[in-house]
Every structure is written in structure tokens, then in C-alpha cells.
Design a protein around this motif. Structure first.
Motif, PDB file in Angstrom:
ATOM      1  N   VAL A 323      13.354 -31.499 -10.371  1.00 48.03           N
ATOM      2  CA  VAL A 323      14.560 -31.947 -10.908  1.00 48.03           C
ATOM      3  C   VAL A 323      14.345 -33.226 -11.645  1.00 48.03           C
ATOM      4  O   VAL A 323      14.898 -33.471 -12.984  1.00 48.03           O
ATOM      5  CB  VAL A 323      15.514 -32.213 -10.074  1.00 48.03           C
ATOM      6  CG1 VAL A 323      16.594 -32.944 -10.280  1.00 48.03           C
ATOM      7  CG2 VAL A 323      16.027 -30.978  -9.271  1.00 48.03           C
ATOM      8  N   LEU A 324      13.538 -34.021 -11.121  1.00 50.32           N
ATOM      9  CA  LEU A 324      13.348 -35.410 -11.866  1.00 50.32           C
ATOM     10  C   LEU A 324      12.490 -35.380 -13.089  1.00 50.32           C
ATOM     11  O   LEU A 324      12.770 -35.975 -14.136  1.00 50.32           O
ATOM     12  CB  LEU A 324      12.647 -36.555 -10.924  1.00 50.32           C
ATOM     13  CG  LEU A 324      13.340 -36.741  -9.578  1.00 50.32           C
ATOM     14  CD1 LEU A 324      12.443 -37.762  -8.674  1.00 50.32           C
ATOM     15  CD2 LEU A 324      14.643 -37.605  -9.935  1.00 50.32           C
ATOM     16  N   MET A 325      11.308 -34.442 -13.103  1.00 48.09           N
ATOM     17  CA  MET A 325      10.521 -34.210 -14.169  1.00 48.09           C
ATOM     18  C   MET A 325      11.369 -33.537 -15.394  1.00 48.09           C
ATOM     19  O   MET A 325      11.227 -33.801 -16.522  1.00 48.09           O
ATOM     20  CB  MET A 325       9.323 -33.194 -13.668  1.00 48.09           C
ATOM     21  CG  MET A 325       8.410 -33.380 -14.616  1.00 48.09           C
ATOM     22  SD  MET A 325       6.745 -32.406 -14.211  1.00 48.09           S
ATOM     23  CE  MET A 325       6.190 -33.433 -13.227  1.00 48.09           C
ATOM     24  N   GLY A 326      12.397 -32.712 -14.957  1.00 54.96           N
ATOM     25  CA  GLY A 326      13.138 -32.012 -15.973  1.00 54.96           C
ATOM     26  C   GLY A 326      14.060 -32.911 -16.850  1.00 54.96           C
ATOM     27  O   GLY A 326      14.323 -32.936 -17.923  1.00 54.96           O
ATOM     28  N   VAL A 327      14.849 -33.678 -15.901  1.00 56.84           N
ATOM     29  CA  VAL A 327      15.990 -34.494 -16.415  1.00 56.84           C
ATOM     30  C   VAL A 327      15.241 -35.630 -17.204  1.00 56.84           C
ATOM     31  O   VAL A 327      15.878 -36.068 -18.004  1.00 56.84           O
ATOM     32  CB  VAL A 327      16.945 -34.817 -15.232  1.00 56.84           C
ATOM     33  CG1 VAL A 327      17.837 -35.669 -15.805  1.00 56.84           C
ATOM     34  CG2 VAL A 327      17.317 -33.798 -14.440  1.00 56.84           C
ATOM     35  N   LEU A 328      14.288 -36.044 -16.633  1.00 62.68           N
ATOM     36  CA  LEU A 328      13.717 -37.484 -17.233  1.00 62.68           C
ATOM     37  C   LEU A 328      12.512 -37.120 -17.948  1.00 62.68           C
ATOM     38  O   LEU A 328      11.680 -38.017 -18.306  1.00 62.68           O
ATOM     39  CB  LEU A 328      13.361 -38.383 -16.113  1.00 62.68           C
ATOM     40  CG  LEU A 328      14.509 -39.017 -15.174  1.00 62.68           C
ATOM     41  CD1 LEU A 328      14.244 -39.772 -13.976  1.00 62.68           C
ATOM     42  CD2 LEU A 328      15.703 -39.459 -16.046  1.00 62.68           C
ATOM     43  N   ALA A 329      12.324 -36.046 -18.694  1.00 60.04           N
ATOM     44  CA  ALA A 329      11.033 -35.599 -19.368  1.00 60.04           C
ATOM     45  C   ALA A 329      11.044 -36.734 -20.582  1.00 60.04           C
ATOM     46  O   ALA A 329       9.849 -37.066 -20.791  1.00 60.04           O
ATOM     47  CB  ALA A 329      11.353 -34.178 -19.977  1.00 60.04           C
ATOM     48  N   HIS A 330      11.867 -36.862 -21.307  1.00 61.44           N
ATOM     49  CA  HIS A 330      11.713 -37.806 -22.556  1.00 61.44           C
ATOM     50  C   HIS A 330      11.187 -39.256 -22.033  1.00 61.44           C
ATOM     51  O   HIS A 330      10.288 -39.570 -22.483  1.00 61.44           O
ATOM     52  CB  HIS A 330      13.014 -37.863 -23.405  1.00 61.44           C
ATOM     53  CG  HIS A 330      13.138 -36.890 -24.278  1.00 61.44           C
ATOM     54  ND1 HIS A 330      12.584 -36.221 -25.398  1.00 61.44           N
ATOM     55  CD2 HIS A 330      14.137 -35.630 -24.031  1.00 61.44           C
ATOM     56  CE1 HIS A 330      12.879 -35.294 -25.910  1.00 61.44           C
ATOM     57  NE2 HIS A 330      13.854 -34.680 -25.071  1.00 61.44           N
ATOM     58  N   THR A 452      20.885 -37.929 -11.225  1.00 61.00           N
ATOM     59  CA  THR A 452      19.845 -38.354 -12.190  1.00 61.00           C
ATOM     60  C   THR A 452      20.413 -38.300 -13.769  1.00 61.00           C
ATOM     61  O   THR A 452      20.100 -39.290 -14.426  1.00 61.00           O
ATOM     62  CB  THR A 452      18.748 -37.600 -12.146  1.00 61.00           C
ATOM     63  OG1 THR A 452      18.450 -37.509 -10.624  1.00 61.00           O
ATOM     64  CG2 THR A 452      17.522 -38.226 -12.957  1.00 61.00           C
ATOM     65  N   ALA A 453      20.962 -37.377 -14.280  1.00 60.70           N
ATOM     66  CA  ALA A 453      21.450 -36.939 -15.475  1.00 60.70           C
ATOM     67  C   ALA A 453      22.492 -38.130 -15.904  1.00 60.70           C
ATOM     68  O   ALA A 453      22.466 -38.788 -17.104  1.00 60.70           O
ATOM     69  CB  ALA A 453      21.967 -35.869 -15.779  1.00 60.70           C
ATOM     70  N   ALA A 470      17.538 -44.156 -12.569  1.00 56.84           N
ATOM     71  CA  ALA A 470      17.997 -42.791 -12.396  1.00 56.84           C
ATOM     72  C   ALA A 470      17.157 -41.930 -11.502  1.00 56.84           C
ATOM     73  O   ALA A 470      17.478 -41.175 -10.429  1.00 56.84           O
ATOM     74  CB  ALA A 470      18.262 -42.208 -13.718  1.00 56.84           C
ATOM     75  N   GLY A 471      15.763 -41.971 -11.564  1.00 60.53           N
ATOM     76  CA  GLY A 471      14.773 -41.126 -10.853  1.00 60.53           C
ATOM     77  C   GLY A 471      14.932 -41.632  -9.421  1.00 60.53           C
ATOM     78  O   GLY A 471      14.911 -40.933  -8.568  1.00 60.53           O
ATOM     79  N   GLY A 472      14.980 -43.130  -9.190  1.00 61.05           N
ATOM     80  CA  GLY A 472      14.963 -43.549  -7.770  1.00 61.05           C
ATOM     81  C   GLY A 472      16.313 -43.260  -7.016  1.00 61.05           C
ATOM     82  O   GLY A 472      16.248 -42.581  -5.988  1.00 61.05           O
ATOM     83  N   ALA A 473      17.384 -43.314  -7.738  1.00 57.37           N
ATOM     84  CA  ALA A 473      18.674 -42.766  -7.154  1.00 57.37           C
ATOM     85  C   ALA A 473      18.539 -41.213  -6.911  1.00 57.37           C
ATOM     86  O   ALA A 473      19.195 -40.694  -5.742  1.00 57.37           O
ATOM     87  CB  ALA A 473      19.870 -42.981  -8.001  1.00 57.37           C
ATOM     88  N   GLY A 474      18.193 -40.487  -7.833  1.00 59.86           N
ATOM     89  CA  GLY A 474      18.119 -39.015  -7.819  1.00 59.86           C
ATOM     90  C   GLY A 474      17.401 -38.523  -6.590  1.00 59.86           C
ATOM     91  O   GLY A 474      17.711 -37.673  -5.828  1.00 59.86           O
ATOM     92  N   PHE A 475      16.125 -39.083  -6.553  1.00 55.98           N
ATOM     93  CA  PHE A 475      15.248 -38.654  -5.278  1.00 55.98           C
ATOM     94  C   PHE A 475      16.175 -39.468  -4.229  1.00 55.98           C
ATOM     95  O   PHE A 475      15.865 -38.633  -2.957  1.00 55.98           O
ATOM     96  CB  PHE A 475      14.122 -39.554  -5.392  1.00 55.98           C
ATOM     97  CG  PHE A 475      13.125 -39.262  -4.263  1.00 55.98           C
ATOM     98  CD1 PHE A 475      12.463 -38.075  -4.627  1.00 55.98           C
ATOM     99  CD2 PHE A 475      12.802 -39.854  -3.367  1.00 55.98           C
ATOM    100  CE1 PHE A 475      11.280 -37.438  -3.591  1.00 55.98           C
ATOM    101  CE2 PHE A 475      11.597 -39.765  -2.257  1.00 55.98           C
ATOM    102  CZ  PHE A 475      11.248 -38.286  -2.510  1.00 55.98           C
ATOM    103  N   LEU A 476      16.750 -40.480  -4.003  1.00 50.77           N
ATOM    104  CA  LEU A 476      17.178 -40.920  -2.748  1.00 50.77           C
ATOM    105  C   LEU A 476      18.272 -40.106  -2.228  1.00 50.77           C
ATOM    106  O   LEU A 476      18.555 -39.564  -1.062  1.00 50.77           O
ATOM    107  CB  LEU A 476      17.830 -42.274  -2.571  1.00 50.77           C
ATOM    108  CG  LEU A 476      18.643 -43.107  -1.589  1.00 50.77           C
ATOM    109  CD1 LEU A 476      17.660 -43.142  -0.400  1.00 50.77           C
ATOM    110  CD2 LEU A 476      19.039 -44.391  -1.989  1.00 50.77           C
TER     111      LEU A 476
END
Length: 518
Positions: A323-330, A452-453, A470-476
Motif C-alpha cells: 500500500v505504501l509503495m503504491g500510494v507513495l511511488a512518486h 495515506t492518500a 503519510a507513510g507513517g500514519a498509514g502504517f500506524l
């Protein structure tokens, strides 16, 4: 009455023996997984740092040439021993009886295959749209000659769950590979830096494998033993070889249609999507075939229980990273590798999904190999290939490297995964009990994706903020949804206890102070 009690006692004894057997295998596999994960973590962290350096020293075209050689090498690494290594891992008998014959078969196969690839390297490189890759292919594929010497010894370590020793050997090889590759790249060696680094690392790893295995190295040949090894090994090698071909088919098609520069962008995204399979997948595969094989020796029920415990853990571990890799790819691509690699970001979004599917289908192959159903792996991957190749070709023509990634992902989702599930069920493994345990990971992934998005949109303009916030909150959020609260409390309480123990631990009084007080 007494007979009934005796029967009950016998049933309990049998049940207890089964439970102890499963627990013993679980402990061995768990220790092996831990060592393998630690070794893979160290190696992948080093590979990541090496990739950061090489991405700034080399061009996308250099990466594209290396991608062609890498595709050839990954294929020959699988078929080099015609499945002998996997056959030794699951061998029902003494290793000393099978080792000489297995070594001979591995050497014959590897030398023959390398000769074929030496002659065919120009044609393979031209097919991939990069004729200049020919010498790199010849250098990099020479690794199979080293691997042939050590294949049976590597299998011995895996069979005995001595994964710690295997991991140490691989790590030592990487510690040679990295400085050689970086030094050569800094001195203008281009794609050759990858190849010579890999060869140097393979030599070091091979020497340590021979030392750690403690199995005398000698060649011999026994016809009945060879027949048994080949009966299991050839279908196993064919199934895994097809898996590798399908995994790398994107390289060949993209290179042939779009050339080495775009292939370099595709390789960068594919390498990033392979971080998790390379870390967790490598750790699992180092123990899965041996573990599933030991369970299958017992009965089908034991194998089913092992699979039912493994799949939910694998899915729960991989989904948040995808999820994190896909949403935060750029922001991930831009922050780590710089603006010149920006074209890889759109590809990474789809390859993150492929990452999850790859790990599930690879686990299915390990289950089938452990069960001895090696022919099922061939049919499974033939069906996948029939869908993947046209999907990637059409996708590349329609939408370039992003279309190639979409085509490969769609084929994995719609064809490979259903075929894998069907093959595993036909092998006697019950999959239905797994479904309820997947609800929380899937729900957690959906919520994590939304969070995350949303936060990525709010922090747009700073790659670091997007990744951190975004990545930290999404993982949490994912952890809070998926991990049971009692486990979180248990981990928290253990951490608090250890912290308190460290803070209140009495410090030794120096001898001088004691003498003065007295």
C-alpha cells in the motif's frame, strides 16, 4: 471398558505425538526463518545503499543493459542443476548416499547450460533489443559454474535448517560484491560493474558454503539414485524456471519494443517492487520447501495446518508495504534516486500489487514442491505464461512501460493466483479455513490506503513530509486495525519492563571507592 480407555489413551498419545512433531518442525523452521530474515535484511539494506550509489554513477541505459544480463542469469540460476538442489532438500534418506550423484548431475547440467548461453548470448541480447549486452550476459551467467559446485552443499544447509550459516555466506559474498561493483562503476566500467561484482561475491559465498556444509565434496554416479533425483528435480526446475521467465518477461518485451533506456526505468521500478519479496520472500523460501516437505511426510492434515498458519501471516506482513509503495511511488522514487528516475514512479504503482501476487504464487510453488506435486508447478506456470506474454506485449504497445506493468499485474491477478489456488487444493491442502483470517488485513489495507492518500495530498510539495507523515500514519493505522490489541499491549509491556530494568539496574561500585569507604 478397559479396551475403550486404552483406545482413548492411544488416540491421545497419537494426537500428542502429532502436536509435538508439528511443534518441532515449527521451531526449526522458525529459527531458520529468523536467521534468513536477518541475513536478507542485512543484504537488502546493503543492496539498497549500493543501488543509491550506482543510480548516481550509472545511466538508465546502463541499467537497461544489466537488466538483459540479469534476466538471463536468473533463468539459468534456476535450471542450472535441473532441480537437483530441491530434490536433495526433500530427499527421503541419507544425504551421504545421494550427494556424489547429485553433485555429478549438477556439474554436467551447469557446464552444458553455460556453453549454450555463451553461444546464444548474442541472439538473446538482440532479442531483448540490446546487442551490446552480449559480453555482460557471458560474464554474469558464469556464476552458475560456481553455484554448481556448491548446490548440493547449499541444499544440505537448507535441509538441516542451518539457515544461519547459509545467510552468513550470502552476506559475506555481498560484502565483496558491493565494493567491487561501486569501484568499477566509479572508474567507468558501466554495466560491467554489476557483472564482476556479482561474480566476485559468488566466489566468496561458494567457498563458505563448502566450509559450512561439512559434507565431503566428491563426484559419483548411481543410476537408481539419479533416476529418483531427476524424476523429482526436472519438473521442479521446469516449474520454477517458468516462474523466473514470467517474472522477467517484462524486461525482454520492454527492451525489444522500447530500447535500453526505457528498460532501465522499468528495471528500477521492478527492483524497488522486489524489495519485500527479496527480504521476506527469500527468508520464507529458505525454510518453506524443507518445512512443507517434513509436514507432508507426516500427512495431508499436517501440511494443511502449516499452510493455513503461514498464508495469513504472509499477507498481513506484505499488504501494508505494498500500500505504501503504491500510494507513495512518486515521492519515494524522487526522494531516493532523483528526478532523472521519475519515469519509474508510474510503473511502481502497479508493480506494488504484483509484488503481493508474486509472493503468494511463489509460496504455492513451495507448497507443491514440498508435497512432491512438481508437475503441477509446470502446468500452473504454463497457464500463467499463456496470459502474461500477450498481456505485456499489448500493454507495452498501448501505454509503454506502465502498460507493461499493468499487463503483468492483471495476468498475475486473474490467471496466476486462481491457478495457484487450484493446484494447491488438488494437492490436498484445505484453503477455505484461511479466508476468515484475511478479513482484517484486507480491511486494514483499505483504510491505510485511504489515510495515506489523503495525507499525501495534504503534504504535497515535500517528498520527505509525504513519506514521513503519510507513510507513517498509514502504517500506524494498519497496525492498529490488524494486530490484536492484546498483542500490542504485550509488546508495550515487555518494552516498558526492559526499559525499567535497564534504568534501575545497579551499577558496579569501583574498587577504589569500596576501599576508601572501608
Amino acid at each position: 471398558m478397559h479396551e475403550h480407555q486404552g483406545a482413548e489413551t492411544g488416540e491421545r498419545s497419537s494426537a500428542e505425538a502429532d502436536a509435538e512433531h508439528l511443534e518441532a518442525i515449527g521451531r526449526k523452521a522458525g529459527r531458520g526463518f529468523g536467521w534468513s530474515l536477518l541475513g536478507a535484511l542485512a543484504t537488502r539494506a546493503g543492496s539498497f545503499l549500493m543501488g543509491l550509489v550506482l543510480a548516481r554513477l550509472l545511466s538508465p541505459a546502463d541499467f537497461g543493459i544489466f537488466a538483459v544480463a540479469l534476466a538471463a542469469t536468473q533463468f539459468v540460476m534456476v535450471v542450472k542443476d535441473i532441480g537437483i538442489m530441491a530434490a536433495v532438500v526433500q530427499w527421503r534418506g541419507r544425504l551421504e548416499d545421494v550427494a556424489p550423484t547429485a553433485t555429478t548431475l549438477s556439474m554436467i547440467s551447469a557446464v552444458t547450460l553455460y556453453a549454450v548461453f555463451w553461444v546464444g548470448a548474442p541472439y538473446f541480447s538482440a532479442l531483448a533489443g540490446s546487442a551490446e549486452a552480449t559480453p555482460v550476459v557471458r560474464i554474469l551467467t558464469s556464476v552458475i559454474l560456481i553455484e554448481a559446485i556448491t548446490a548440493v552443499r547449499s541444499a544440505t544447509l537448507l535441509r538441516r535448517f542451518h539457515v544461519g550459516k547459509s545467510s552468513k555466506a550470502v552476506l559475506a559474498g555481498f560484502l565483496v560484491n558491493a565494493p567491487v561493483a561501486i569501484a568499477l562503476a566509479a572508474n567507468g566500467a558501466g554495466p560491467y560493474s554489476f557483472a564482476w561484482g556479482q561474480v566476485a561475491g559468488a566466489v566468496v559465498t561458494g567457498v563458505l558454503m563448502l566450509v559450512y556444509a561439512r559434507l565431503p565434496w566428491r563426484m559419483g554416479f548411481d543410476r537408481p539414485t539419479a533416476a529418483k533425483l531427476l524424476w523429482f528435480g526436472i519438473p521442479s526446475a521446469a516449474g520454477i524456471a517458468l516462474e523466473v521467465v514470467l517474472l522477467n518477461v517484462g524486461y525482454i518485451i520492454v527492451g525489444a519494443i522500447m530500447g535500453p533506456v526505457w528498460l532501465g526505468f522499468y528495471l528500477m521500478a521492478f527492483n524497488m517492487s522486489s524489495w519485500v519479496p527479496g527480504l521476506i520472500g527469500t527468508a520464507i523460501r529458505s525454510v518453506s520447501i524443507a518445512g512443507f516437505s517434513r509436514l507432508a511426510e507426516r500427512d495431508e492434515a499436517s501440511l494443511s495446518i502449516g499452510v493455513q498458519k503461514t498464508v495469513p501471516l504472509l499477507v498481513a506482513a506484505v499488504l501494508p508495504l505494498a500500500v505504501l509503495m503504491g500510494v507513495l511511488a512518486h515521492p519515494l522514487i524522487h526522494y531516493l534516486y532523483g528526478d532523472k528516475w521519475g519515469q519509474s514512479a508510474g510503473v511502481l504503482r502497479f508493480l506494488a500489487v504484483l509484488m503481493v501476487l508474486r509472493m503468494l504464487t511463489s509460496l504455492a510453488l513451495d507448497i507443491l514442491n514440498g508435497r512432491g506435486a512438481t508437475r503441477s508447478t509446470v502446468w500452473m506456470n504454463l497457464g500463467y505464461g499463456a496470459a502474461t506474454i500477450p498481456a505485456v506485449i499489448v500493454g507495452t504497445h498501448l501505454d509503454g512501460i506502465r502498460g507493461a506493468a499493468i499487463g503483468q499485474t492483471a495476468a498475475a491477478l486473474l490467471v496466476a493466483l486462481p491457478l495457484a489456488m487450484t493446484a494447491v487444493r488438488l494437492a490436498g491442502v484445505r484453503l477455505t479455513p484461511i479466508l476468515p483470517s484475511l478479513v482484517r488485513p484486507l480491511a486494514g489495507a483499505a483504510v491505510s490506503c485511504a489515510v495515506t492518500a489523503a495525507l499525501a495530498a495534504l503534504t504535497r510539495g515535500s517528498d520527505f513530509l509525504q513519506l514521513a507523515v503519510a507513510g507513517g500514519a498509514g502504517f500506524l493505522v494498519y497496525v492498529l486495525i490488524v494486530v490484536p490489541m492484546e498483542q500490542i499491549r504485550m509488546v508495550r509491556d515487555q518494552a516498558v519492563r526492559r526499559l525499567r530494568a535497564a534504568l534501575v539496574r545497579p551499577h558496579p561500585v569501583p574498587a577504589e571507592a569500596t576501599s576508601k569507604e572501608s
